[in-house]
Design a protein around this motif. Sequence first.
Motif, mmCIF file in Angstrom:
data_model
loop_
_atom_site.group_PDB
_atom_site.id
_atom_site.type_symbol
_atom_site.label_atom_id
_atom_site.label_comp_id
_atom_site.label_asym_id
_atom_site.label_seq_id
_atom_site.Cartn_x
_atom_site.Cartn_y
_atom_site.Cartn_z
ATOM 1 N N SER A 7 2.916 -11.450 3.610
ATOM 2 C CA SER A 7 2.623 -11.978 2.291
ATOM 3 C C SER A 7 1.392 -12.869 2.326
ATOM 4 C CB SER A 7 3.816 -12.788 1.783
ATOM 5 O OG SER A 7 3.538 -13.304 0.503
ATOM 6 N N LYS A 8 0.664 -12.840 1.240
ATOM 7 C CA LYS A 8 -0.435 -13.775 1.066
ATOM 8 C C LYS A 8 0.188 -15.135 0.753
ATOM 9 C CE LYS A 8 -4.790 -13.990 -1.427
ATOM 10 N NZ LYS A 8 -5.626 -13.279 -2.404
ATOM 11 N N GLN A 60 7.595 -11.147 4.228
ATOM 12 C CA GLN A 60 6.916 -9.881 4.498
ATOM 13 C C GLN A 60 7.587 -8.741 3.747
ATOM 14 O OE1 GLN A 60 6.950 -9.111 8.700
ATOM 15 N NE2 GLN A 60 8.982 -8.240 8.670
ATOM 16 N N TYR A 61 6.811 -7.691 3.566
ATOM 17 C CA TYR A 61 7.261 -6.501 2.848
ATOM 18 C C TYR A 61 7.104 -5.321 3.799
ATOM 19 C CZ TYR A 61 5.791 -10.045 -0.421
ATOM 20 O OH TYR A 61 5.602 -11.256 -1.039
ATOM 21 N N THR A 62 8.170 -4.532 3.942
ATOM 22 C CA THR A 62 8.153 -3.410 4.873
ATOM 23 C C THR A 62 8.413 -2.114 4.120
ATOM 24 O OG1 THR A 62 9.020 -4.847 6.617
ATOM 25 C CG2 THR A 62 9.183 -2.480 6.983
ATOM 26 N N ASP A 121 -2.621 -7.613 1.711
ATOM 27 C CA ASP A 121 -3.469 -6.434 1.487
ATOM 28 C C ASP A 121 -2.820 -5.575 0.393
ATOM 29 O OD1 ASP A 121 -5.104 -4.243 1.577
ATOM 30 O OD2 ASP A 121 -4.757 -3.793 3.699
ATOM 31 N N LYS A 122 -2.936 -6.054 -0.842
ATOM 32 C CA LYS A 122 -2.200 -5.395 -1.926
ATOM 33 C C LYS A 122 -2.692 -3.979 -2.220
ATOM 34 C CE LYS A 122 -4.698 -7.860 -5.524
ATOM 35 N NZ LYS A 122 -4.580 -8.886 -6.523
ATOM 36 N N TYR A 123 -3.984 -3.703 -1.977
ATOM 37 C CA TYR A 123 -4.496 -2.367 -2.290
ATOM 38 C C TYR A 123 -3.921 -1.308 -1.351
ATOM 39 C CZ TYR A 123 -7.500 -4.904 -5.431
ATOM 40 O OH TYR A 123 -7.936 -5.719 -6.442
ATOM 41 N N HIS A 124 -3.882 -1.596 -0.060
ATOM 42 C CA HIS A 124 -3.282 -0.645 0.873
ATOM 43 C C HIS A 124 -1.765 -0.573 0.682
ATOM 44 C CE1 HIS A 124 -7.139 -0.974 3.159
ATOM 45 N NE2 HIS A 124 -6.955 0.332 3.111
ATOM 46 N N PHE A 125 -1.156 -1.696 0.330
ATOM 47 C CA PHE A 125 0.279 -1.727 0.046
ATOM 48 C C PHE A 125 0.603 -0.770 -1.102
ATOM 49 C CE2 PHE A 125 3.752 -3.757 -2.441
ATOM 50 C CZ PHE A 125 4.774 -3.699 -1.505
ATOM 51 N N VAL A 126 -0.127 -0.894 -2.195
ATOM 52 C CA VAL A 126 0.094 -0.026 -3.362
ATOM 53 C C VAL A 126 -0.258 1.416 -3.032
ATOM 54 C CG1 VAL A 126 -0.659 0.445 -5.732
ATOM 55 C CG2 VAL A 126 -0.176 -1.907 -5.023
ATOM 56 N N GLU A 127 -1.318 1.608 -2.275
ATOM 57 C CA GLU A 127 -1.711 2.961 -1.872
ATOM 58 C C GLU A 127 -0.599 3.632 -1.071
ATOM 59 O OE1 GLU A 127 -4.778 4.201 1.424
ATOM 60 O OE2 GLU A 127 -5.860 3.643 -0.413
ATOM 61 N N ASP A 128 0.011 2.898 -0.138
ATOM 62 C CA ASP A 128 1.100 3.465 0.661
ATOM 63 C C ASP A 128 2.319 3.791 -0.203
ATOM 64 O OD1 ASP A 128 -0.348 3.481 2.985
ATOM 65 O OD2 ASP A 128 0.495 1.598 3.746
ATOM 66 N N LYS A 139 -1.368 0.187 -11.945
ATOM 67 C CA LYS A 139 -2.269 -0.598 -12.783
ATOM 68 C C LYS A 139 -3.070 -1.613 -11.964
ATOM 69 C CE LYS A 139 0.311 -0.233 -17.067
ATOM 70 N NZ LYS A 139 0.914 -1.005 -18.168
ATOM 71 N N ILE A 140 -2.979 -1.523 -10.659
ATOM 72 C CA ILE A 140 -3.701 -2.451 -9.781
ATOM 73 C C ILE A 140 -5.159 -2.042 -9.670
ATOM 74 C CG2 ILE A 140 -3.909 -3.331 -7.412
ATOM 75 C CD1 ILE A 140 -1.491 -4.423 -8.913
#
Length: 142
Positions: A7-8, A60-62, A121-128, A139-140
Amino acid sequence: MTKKYPSKVSYGLLTFIFLVFYGPLIPDLINGELNAKSIGFIGVLSVVFAFIAHLFLKTQYTIDHNKLKIKCGLFSFKPIDIDEIKEISKTKSIISSPAPSFDRIEIKYGQFNKVIVSPKDKYHFVEDLTKINPRIKNKITE
């Protein structure tokens, strides 16, 4: 596939909490008016602040196959089935959530459920997430 996202953390928010906890004690420290009761109070505040800092620093988010698992310090949330995620968007909400930063995203899933998270790293998180479920309204990046 298992991928972990820390997490940030908004250190400004953690500093604010520190000042709220310890700020009122500064006059006593300056005037040298500490007694056993004050020292005991500082000890209790320190334990509570250490717990809050642990929550901030150990969130953390898994993504584990088809599940999103959220862990906030000692607490684990019920895993979210990624196929149930409908929408991911930016939010300024300050609702209590496993997101120790003001840079947050809201995940809507199921019929009326939502959770607010703040991956570093929200962009890679959303991408995954969207690779697993391409039906997610993203909408990110819009």
